[in-house]
Enzyme design. Structure first.
Site, PDB file in Angstrom:
ATOM      1  N   ASP A 154       0.868  -1.180   0.039  1.00 57.50           N
ATOM      2  CA  ASP A 154       0.093   0.078  -0.053  1.00 57.50           C
ATOM      3  C   ASP A 154       0.733   1.695  -0.069  1.00 57.50           C
ATOM      4  O   ASP A 154       2.143   1.076   0.251  1.00 57.50           O
ATOM      5  CB  ASP A 154      -0.554  -0.114   0.813  1.00 57.50           C
ATOM      6  CG  ASP A 154      -0.169   0.060   2.629  1.00 57.50           C
ATOM      7  OD1 ASP A 154       1.066  -0.544   2.347  1.00 57.50           O
ATOM      8  OD2 ASP A 154      -1.422  -0.829   3.160  1.00 57.50           O
ATOM      9  N   ASN A 194      -7.926  -2.992  15.130  1.00 55.07           N
ATOM     10  CA  ASN A 194      -8.940  -3.558  14.189  1.00 55.07           C
ATOM     11  C   ASN A 194      -9.139  -4.347  13.313  1.00 55.07           C
ATOM     12  O   ASN A 194     -10.442  -4.429  12.175  1.00 55.07           O
ATOM     13  CB  ASN A 194      -9.294  -1.928  13.883  1.00 55.07           C
ATOM     14  CG  ASN A 194      -9.025  -1.878  13.030  1.00 55.07           C
ATOM     15  OD1 ASN A 194      -7.821  -1.740  11.595  1.00 55.07           O
ATOM     16  ND2 ASN A 194      -9.401  -0.455  12.093  1.00 55.07           N
ATOM     17  N   HIS A 247      -7.608  -4.832  10.698  1.00 56.27           N
ATOM     18  CA  HIS A 247      -6.962  -4.421   8.621  1.00 56.27           C
ATOM     19  C   HIS A 247      -6.040  -4.802   8.149  1.00 56.27           C
ATOM     20  O   HIS A 247      -5.101  -5.643   9.131  1.00 56.27           O
ATOM     21  CB  HIS A 247      -7.459  -2.814   8.382  1.00 56.27           C
ATOM     22  CG  HIS A 247      -5.777  -2.026   9.027  1.00 56.27           C
ATOM     23  ND1 HIS A 247      -6.018  -1.043   9.957  1.00 56.27           N
ATOM     24  CD2 HIS A 247      -5.090  -1.764   8.429  1.00 56.27           C
ATOM     25  CE1 HIS A 247      -5.062  -0.094  10.411  1.00 56.27           C
ATOM     26  NE2 HIS A 247      -4.384  -1.423   8.927  1.00 56.27           N
ATOM     27  N   GLU A 278     -10.117  -1.649   5.276  1.00 54.52           N
ATOM     28  CA  GLU A 278     -10.724  -1.071   6.168  1.00 54.52           C
ATOM     29  C   GLU A 278     -12.237  -2.487   6.934  1.00 54.52           C
ATOM     30  O   GLU A 278     -12.366  -2.662   6.033  1.00 54.52           O
ATOM     31  CB  GLU A 278     -10.632   0.163   7.081  1.00 54.52           C
ATOM     32  CG  GLU A 278      -9.329   1.333   7.066  1.00 54.52           C
ATOM     33  CD  GLU A 278      -8.932   0.850   8.374  1.00 54.52           C
ATOM     34  OE1 GLU A 278      -8.834   0.082   8.766  1.00 54.52           O
ATOM     35  OE2 GLU A 278      -7.793   2.050   7.946  1.00 54.52           O
TER      36      GLU A 278
HETATM   37  C1  GLP Z   1      -0.612   0.190   8.892  1.00 59.76           C
HETATM   38  C2  GLP Z   1      -0.478  -0.285   7.444  1.00 59.76           C
HETATM   39  C3  GLP Z   1      -0.601  -1.842   7.572  1.00 59.76           C
HETATM   40  C4  GLP Z   1       0.009  -2.115   8.954  1.00 59.76           C
HETATM   41  C5  GLP Z   1      -0.749  -1.333   9.574  1.00 59.76           C
HETATM   42  C6  GLP Z   1       0.448  -2.088  11.267  1.00 59.76           C
HETATM   43  O1  GLP Z   1      -2.231   1.262   8.565  1.00 59.76           O
HETATM   44  N1  GLP Z   1      -1.044   0.216   6.413  1.00 59.76           N
HETATM   45  O2  GLP Z   1      -0.119  -2.318   6.098  1.00 59.76           O
HETATM   46  O3  GLP Z   1       0.950  -3.977   8.565  1.00 59.76           O
HETATM   47  O4  GLP Z   1      -1.242  -0.531   9.397  1.00 59.76           O
HETATM   48  O5  GLP Z   1       1.058  -0.642  11.703  1.00 59.76           O
HETATM   49  P1  GLP Z   1       1.744  -1.556  12.795  1.00 59.76           P
HETATM   50  O6  GLP Z   1       3.097  -2.991  12.275  1.00 59.76           O
HETATM   51  O7  GLP Z   1       2.534  -0.277  13.242  1.00 59.76           O
HETATM   52  O8  GLP Z   1       1.408  -2.217  14.471  1.00 59.76           O
END
Ligand code: GLP
Length: 242
Positions: A67, A136, A138, A143
């Protein structure tokens, strides 16, 4: 889903790096799907260290990041592309033309999403997809919602997710772009092998629902239950409610 427990972040990062290293050794032309976020930082640090002393070779591999924010140029300090340059790409011997990223500045968003889908297909599909997990539930920027898009698309980012991305923008949520381009659920589920990593108590409920709960678009990671080859790498805190 195969569940692997690790005592801490360090063990998790090493186990992830071992998986990537072994996959690259078995298949040097590996096509990787890669995440950003705090979770993979240890993995990228470990891969950089292994690349420095020749223990891992990316020279024939390809990467597709999952992304990217809409409206940020690739060299913006908050962009996922910049994150990947700093944490992984500049430290390993990936060929620049085999590093693939969604262009958050594309004027033709639909065309850009189609281009990405076609590029993944042309590379032969994702062999190994590494995923993080939102608190959450995602994955990528898919989402929780009544319906999920299958293919790569433009997505609105939920307020909680904006807050968890604020570190990239000096902690200022108002500077986090409200939209992103992301691989869709079908794009992700087509990967041949998926490894999801999660750590910390903030992920414990999402991990429980992903593994034990119903398959529901309201918790996008639960759709991973439909895939036949998923490894979950968890630290003790993230696994606490299993
Ligand atoms: C972000 C990204 C995801 C990622 C997630 C978890 O928003 N878009 O691809 O896996 O949140 O992030 P973190 O590893 O900082 O908890």
């Amino acid at each position: 889903m195969r569940i692997h427990l690790h005592p801490d972040d360090h063990g998790l990062a090493h186990a992830l790096a071992d998986q990537v290293t072994a996959a690259l050794a078995a298949s040097p032309t590996l096509v990787l799907g890669l995440p950003t976020g705090r979770t993979p930082i240890g993995l990228y640090r470990e891969l950089a260290a292994r690349a420095a002393d020749g223990r891992v070779d990316f020279s024939r591999a390809s990467t597709f990041n999952i992304d990217e924010f809409v409206g940020l140029p690739s060299d913006h300090p908050g962009s996922y592309r910049r994150f990947m340059d700093e944490h992984l790409f500049r430290h390993v011997n990936l060929a620049p033309d085999r590093i693939h990223f969604l262009d958050g500045m594309a004027a033709d968003v639909e065309g850009e999403c189609e281009r990405y889908e076609a590029a993944i297909e042309a590379a032969g599909g994702l062999d190994l997809l590494i995923l993080g997990l939102g608190a959450n539930g995602h994955i990528g920027f898919n989402e929780p919602a009544a319906e999920l898009a299958g293919r790569t698309h433009r997505a609105r980012i939920h307020p909680g997710t904006i807050a968890s991305n604020a570190d990239l923008f000096g902690g200022d949520t108002s500077r986090v772009p409200p939209e992103a381009l992301t691989m869709g659920i079908a794009t992700l589920l087509k990967a041949r092998h998926i490894i999801l990593a999660a750590s910390g108590p903030g992920k414990a409920e999402a991990v429980r629902a992903m593994v034990r709960g119903p398959v529901t678009t309201m918790l996008p990671a639960s759709l991973l239950q439909l895939h036949r080859d998923v490894d979950l790498l968890l630290d003790r805190a993230a696994a606490a409610r299993l």
